[in-house]
Write a protein that holds these residues in place. Structure first.
Motif, PDB file in Angstrom:
ATOM      1  N   PRO A  79       5.623   2.147  -1.787  1.00 33.06           N
ATOM      2  CA  PRO A  79       4.694   3.100  -2.404  1.00 33.06           C
ATOM      3  C   PRO A  79       4.137   4.138  -1.441  1.00 33.06           C
ATOM      4  O   PRO A  79       3.816   5.260  -1.854  1.00 33.06           O
ATOM      5  CB  PRO A  79       3.588   2.198  -2.949  1.00 33.06           C
ATOM      6  N   ASP A  80       4.012   3.808  -0.136  1.00 33.03           N
ATOM      7  CA  ASP A  80       3.447   4.785   0.797  1.00 33.03           C
ATOM      8  C   ASP A  80       4.453   5.841   1.231  1.00 33.03           C
ATOM      9  O   ASP A  80       4.118   6.768   1.983  1.00 33.03           O
ATOM     10  CB  ASP A  80       2.869   4.084   2.027  1.00 33.03           C
ATOM     11  N   SER A 107       2.517  -4.631  -3.817  1.00 31.38           N
ATOM     12  CA  SER A 107       2.794  -4.258  -5.203  1.00 31.38           C
ATOM     13  C   SER A 107       2.933  -2.750  -5.324  1.00 31.38           C
ATOM     14  O   SER A 107       2.382  -1.976  -4.544  1.00 31.38           O
ATOM     15  CB  SER A 107       1.663  -4.752  -6.107  1.00 31.38           C
ATOM     16  N   GLY A 108       3.726  -2.334  -6.302  1.00 30.73           N
ATOM     17  CA  GLY A 108       3.962  -0.912  -6.521  1.00 30.73           C
ATOM     18  C   GLY A 108       5.414  -0.610  -6.789  1.00 30.73           C
ATOM     19  O   GLY A 108       6.238  -1.517  -6.945  1.00 30.73           O
ATOM     20  N   THR A 131       9.977  -2.101  -9.638  1.00 36.20           N
ATOM     21  CA  THR A 131       8.526  -2.206  -9.488  1.00 36.20           C
ATOM     22  C   THR A 131       8.140  -3.646  -9.226  1.00 36.20           C
ATOM     23  O   THR A 131       8.632  -4.564  -9.898  1.00 36.20           O
ATOM     24  CB  THR A 131       7.811  -1.709 -10.761  1.00 36.20           C
ATOM     25  N   GLN A 133       5.099  -6.177  -9.393  1.00 40.68           N
ATOM     26  CA  GLN A 133       3.806  -6.287 -10.053  1.00 40.68           C
ATOM     27  C   GLN A 133       2.825  -7.174  -9.304  1.00 40.68           C
ATOM     28  O   GLN A 133       1.618  -7.029  -9.444  1.00 40.68           O
ATOM     29  CB  GLN A 133       4.005  -6.834 -11.482  1.00 40.68           C
ATOM     30  N   SER A 135       0.486  -8.680  -6.363  1.00 38.07           N
ATOM     31  CA  SER A 135      -0.320  -8.047  -5.319  1.00 38.07           C
ATOM     32  C   SER A 135      -0.706  -9.041  -4.243  1.00 38.07           C
ATOM     33  O   SER A 135      -1.657  -8.819  -3.505  1.00 38.07           O
ATOM     34  CB  SER A 135      -1.582  -7.426  -5.929  1.00 38.07           C
TER      35      SER A 135
END
Length: 460
Positions: A79-80, A107-108, A131, A133, A135
């Protein structure tokens, strides 16, 4: 029947050129304008657009052909947005599967970008997303790009659901320059070796062998194969350049070593015939080059235990056929009596080689195509049909020469007619050889896959 052969002789060269050009002329435009698949991504774990409840331990990609891990890459973008190159290796149980080791994930959404070199020497790349889910994981742990042992996923495939949206695949156009260089290089080498074979086995006519022509043909073949190696390296390079690290990776792979070995044998054959004046060693080294060429391209990836020997026999047979044509044409210009003596021997060898060409070509067609419909609906199949048309025309010429001209070689002017017929054969042979060059780069039709298996992401 003889009249039929005569009619065939008068009309077939024009029909041959028109038919073969009509079939093969779209190849360059088609190849330059379309991206076609070689090693096709069949499925992945995680599956494209899947949603996972727990992080995967590996990224597993299942391809239609064997892939080369030393020249393959999987990167994972979290995600980053900071992409990480994963360590990759073949699955120890299946060389069609590429496995990338994954660190801990947050997560992401994630994007997987892959690039592979299949065992036939052709690059393919693509990407897909999934994805996570959960975390309960730490940040992504970077890993370096290298090869190492791969382990099976511990159960990520049991936790995913597939949306049914396929992954994207990015492929390069067919490398036209490399295709032409390969076809003409092998063709010139085969012509020189075939001519050398008939020259050294001609007995009292051996002194008539065109040594300068043989050296030139082998030299042209060797130089063009060197140029093909360079063009092939550029075509598979991810950066369109030849860095030292990339070249080292290629030389560390089986497909790269085979390509280099082929070029080395061609250069050694040239050295033996041009510098050392050693005909037999040159013939052996050249034949070894053709044998090694049988392990390059599609045969290396598709049923290799059958297709590689078939390709070897195919190339050696083609060399004898082409060399025989050149030998007869040369003698017809130099010595009518020697031409008459050698024509029967060449005709007998041609009969054996044409049988071998049809048998080995048919076997490769059966192995590389999924159904007869692929002959019409795929570019590879259309090229196979064009090559078959060329071979049929050549058989017709051979029959005309054997039954119409050879029995009349003592008649005035028959030797000239035979030489003219052989020249026309060479035109068709040249077209067939160029088709063979493109067949090495045009992808074979991928095996059909059922839609459920393409979505589940389960390994076979």
């Amino acid at each position: 029947m003889i009249r039929g052969f005569a009619f065939f002789h008068r009309r077939s060269i024009r029909a041959a050129v028109i038919a073969l050009c009509a079939i093969t002329s779209p190849v360059v435009a088609y190849g330059a304008g379309y991206a076609l698949l070689h090693a096709t991504l069949l499925r992945s774990v995680p599956a494209a657009n899947s949603r996972l409840s727990k992080p995967p331990e590996t990224i597993r990609l299942v391809f239609s052909e064997q892939v080369v891990p030393e020249l393959s890459q999987i990167s994972l973008t979290p995600p980053d947005g900071k992409a990480t190159v994963l360590k990759v290796a073949n699955d120890p149980h299946d060389v069609h599967i590429l496995v990338g080791q994954v660190g801990e994930l947050v997560s992401g959404g994630y994007k997987v970008v892959w690039r592979v070199l299949s065992a036939d020497g052709h690059p393919v790349s693509g990407s897909f997303a999934f994805t996570l889910q959960s975390s309960n994981s730490a940040s992504l742990a970077p890993t370096s790009s290298s090869t190492g042992p791969a382990s099976r996923d511990s159960g990520a495939s049991d936790t995913l659901t597939a949306s049914g949206t396929p992954s994207t695949t990015d492929t390069k156009p067919i490398p036209v320059v490399a295709s032409v260089l390969r076809g003409t290089g092998l063709g010139a080498l085969m012509a020189g070796l075939g001519l050398l074979f008939f020259g050294v086995t001609a007995g009292e006519s051996r002194k008539l062998a065109p040594k300068a022509v043989i050296v030139r043909l082998i030299a042209v073949g060797a130089i063009l194969l060197v140029a093909h190696l360079i063009a092939w390296l550029y075509s598979i390079s991810p950066t369109a350049g030849l860095s030292s690290d990339f070249v080292a990776s290629v030389l560390g792979s089986t497909v790269g070593r085979v390509e280099v070995l082929r070029v080395a044998l061609a250069l050694l054959a040239l050295l033996a015939i041009a510098a050392a004046r050693r005909e037999i060693p040159a013939l052996i080294l050249g034949a070894a080059c053709l044998v090694v060429s049988g392990g390059v391209g599609h045969p290396a990836a598709i049923h290799p235990y059958l297709s590689v020997p078939a390709k070897m026999a195919h190339l050696l047979s083609a060399s004898l056929w082409l060399g025989g044509l050149l030998w007869v044409m040369w003698l017809a210009r130099r010595d009518d009596s020697a031409c008459r003596r050698e024509a029967s021997r060449v005709s007998f060898v041609a009969l054996i080689t044409v049988i071998a060409l049809f048998l080995t070509g048919s076997l490769e067609t059966i192995l590389f195509l999924n159904s007869p419909g692929d002959l019409i609906h795929s570019l590879y199949g259309k090229l196979v049909l064009a090559k078959f048309v060329g071979l049929v025309l050549l058989v017709g010429y051979g029959a005309y020469n054997r039954f119409r001209l050879l029995p009349r070689l003592e008649d005035p002017g028959t030797t000239t007619r035979l030489s003219r017929s052989v020249k026309q054969e060479l035109v068709i042979v040249t077209a067939v050889i160029l088709i063979g060059g493109f067949l090495a780069y045009v992808p074979t039709p991928p095996a059909p896959q059922s839609s459920p298996s393409a979505l589940t992401g389960r390994s076979p």
